[in-house]
Design an enzyme around this catalytic site. Structure first.
Site, PDB file in Angstrom:
ATOM      1  CG  ASP A  64     -11.248  -5.132  -7.868  1.00 52.31           C
ATOM      2  OD1 ASP A  64     -10.687  -5.957  -7.131  1.00 52.31           O
ATOM      3  OD2 ASP A  64     -11.008  -3.928  -7.826  1.00 52.31           O
ATOM      4  CG  ASN A 133      -5.866   5.719 -11.865  1.00 50.64           C
ATOM      5  OD1 ASN A 133      -6.258   5.283 -10.784  1.00 50.64           O
ATOM      6  ND2 ASN A 133      -6.099   5.102 -13.011  1.00 50.64           N
ATOM      7  CG  HIS A 135      -8.076   2.651  -9.651  1.00 48.65           C
ATOM      8  ND1 HIS A 135      -7.198   2.245 -10.642  1.00 48.65           N
ATOM      9  CD2 HIS A 135      -7.689   1.964  -8.540  1.00 48.65           C
ATOM     10  CE1 HIS A 135      -6.352   1.364 -10.137  1.00 48.65           C
ATOM     11  NE2 HIS A 135      -6.622   1.174  -8.872  1.00 48.65           N
ATOM     12  CD  GLU A 140      -8.487   2.321 -14.040  1.00 54.40           C
ATOM     13  OE1 GLU A 140      -8.157   3.133 -13.171  1.00 54.40           O
ATOM     14  OE2 GLU A 140      -7.697   1.530 -14.582  1.00 54.40           O
TER      15      GLU A 140
HETATM   16  C1  F6R Z   1      -7.952  -4.046  -5.858  1.00 50.18           C
HETATM   17  C2  F6R Z   1      -8.564  -2.720  -5.961  1.00 50.18           C
HETATM   18  C3  F6R Z   1      -7.739  -1.567  -6.398  1.00 50.18           C
HETATM   19  C4  F6R Z   1      -6.505  -1.363  -5.496  1.00 50.18           C
HETATM   20  C5  F6R Z   1      -5.663  -0.198  -6.000  1.00 50.18           C
HETATM   21  C6  F6R Z   1      -4.418   0.009  -5.178  1.00 50.18           C
HETATM   22  O1  F6R Z   1      -8.896  -4.988  -5.432  1.00 50.18           O
HETATM   23  O2  F6R Z   1      -9.718  -2.587  -5.726  1.00 50.18           O
HETATM   24  O3  F6R Z   1      -8.523  -0.406  -6.380  1.00 50.18           O
HETATM   25  O4  F6R Z   1      -6.915  -1.135  -4.187  1.00 50.18           O
HETATM   26  O5  F6R Z   1      -5.301  -0.436  -7.339  1.00 50.18           O
HETATM   27  O6  F6R Z   1      -3.564  -1.078  -5.363  1.00 50.18           O
HETATM   28  P1  F6R Z   1      -2.246  -1.225  -4.495  1.00 50.18           P
HETATM   29  O7  F6R Z   1      -2.687  -1.486  -3.104  1.00 50.18           O
HETATM   30  O8  F6R Z   1      -1.556  -2.425  -5.087  1.00 50.18           O
HETATM   31  O9  F6R Z   1      -1.476   0.038  -4.637  1.00 50.18           O
END
Ligand code: F6R
Length: 239
Positions: A64, A133, A135, A140
């Site tokens: 992303d 959450n 995702h 989301e």
């Molecule tokens: C980022 C991504 C998100 C993160 C997720 C967890 O490229 O794809 O899905 O993996 O938000 O983020 P952290 O590791 O910061 O808790």
């Protein structure tokens, strides 16, 4: 799902780094799907600091990127990857693929990305983090999910979780991002999901043991035949 539990983040990261190095040795032109965020930082560190591998033929597709943030801006996920992994290990820029959050036509950009993944022969190993959450990428929770790369509206908690990259100010985190879709992720030949820390314990438990639901996008990983979930003790504490 194969669930692996490690004593700590360091042990988890070392094991995943060894696995990725072995995969690169077995297939020098490995196609990797990669996450950003806090969770993979110790893993990227382990790849940088551990035994060298030949990254010259590896191709990467990140999950992303923020909409409206230039690849060259320090807040971009592209800049994060360059700092944390691509620069230090030597992934050639021509082999790095990213969704362009500043593309004039975001829909066309998402279609281009899907075609680029297909042209690379698909993703061999998709490495994921998970949001509290549920995702994955920026898919989301909601009444429906997107199959393919798309423009995603970021939920307030997701913007808050990314505030550190924007000087601690969640209001500066873009409200939208481009993200691979659920089918893009689920078509990878192997998926590895990393989760660390007690804040992820509840969502990990629901992802692995609960129903498959669009309210928790990561639960769809239950449908994939080759998923490894790598947890530290804290993230595994509700199982
Ligand atoms: C980022 C991504 C998100 C993160 C997720 C967890 O490229 O794809 O899905 O993996 O938000 O983020 P952290 O590791 O910061 O808790």
């Amino acid at each position: 799902m194969t669930i692996q539990i490690f004593d700590d983040v360091r042990a988890l990261s070392a094991e995943l780094a060894a696995g990725v190095r072995a995969a690169v040795t077995a297939k020098p032109s490995l196609v990797l799907g990669l996450p950003t965020g806090r969770t993979p930082l110790p893993f990227y560190h382990a790849l940088r600091e551990g035994p060298a591998a030949d990254w010259s033929q590896v191709r990467t597709f990140n999950l992303d990127e923020f909409v409206g943030v230039a690849a060259s801006a320090p807040e971009s996920y592209r800049a994060y990857m360059q700092r944390e992994l691509f620069g230090p290990v030597g992934v050639p820029a021509a082999h790095v693929e990213f969704l362009d959050g500043r593309a004039g036509d975001l829909e066309a950009e998402c279609e281009r990305y899907e075609r680029a993944i297909a042209a690379a022969g698909g993703i061999d190993m998709m490495i994921l983090g998970i949001g509290t959450n549920g995702h994955i990428g920026f898919n989301e929770p909601g009444p429906y999910l997107h199959a393919r790369s798309h423009r995603a509206h970021l939920q307030p908690g997701t913007r808050q979780a990314n505030a550190a990259m924007f000087g601690g100010d969640a209001a500066r985190v873009p409200e939208a991002a481009l993200s691979m879709g659920m089918a893009t992720i689920l078509e990878a030949r192997a998926v590895v999901l990393m989760a660390t820390g007690v804040a992820k314990a509840g969502v990990v438990q629901a992802m692995a043991d609960g129903h498959i639901t669009t309210s928790l996008p990561a639960s769809f990983l239950q449908l994939h035949p080759n998923v490894t979930v790598m947890l530290d003790r804290e993230a595994a504490s509700r199982r």
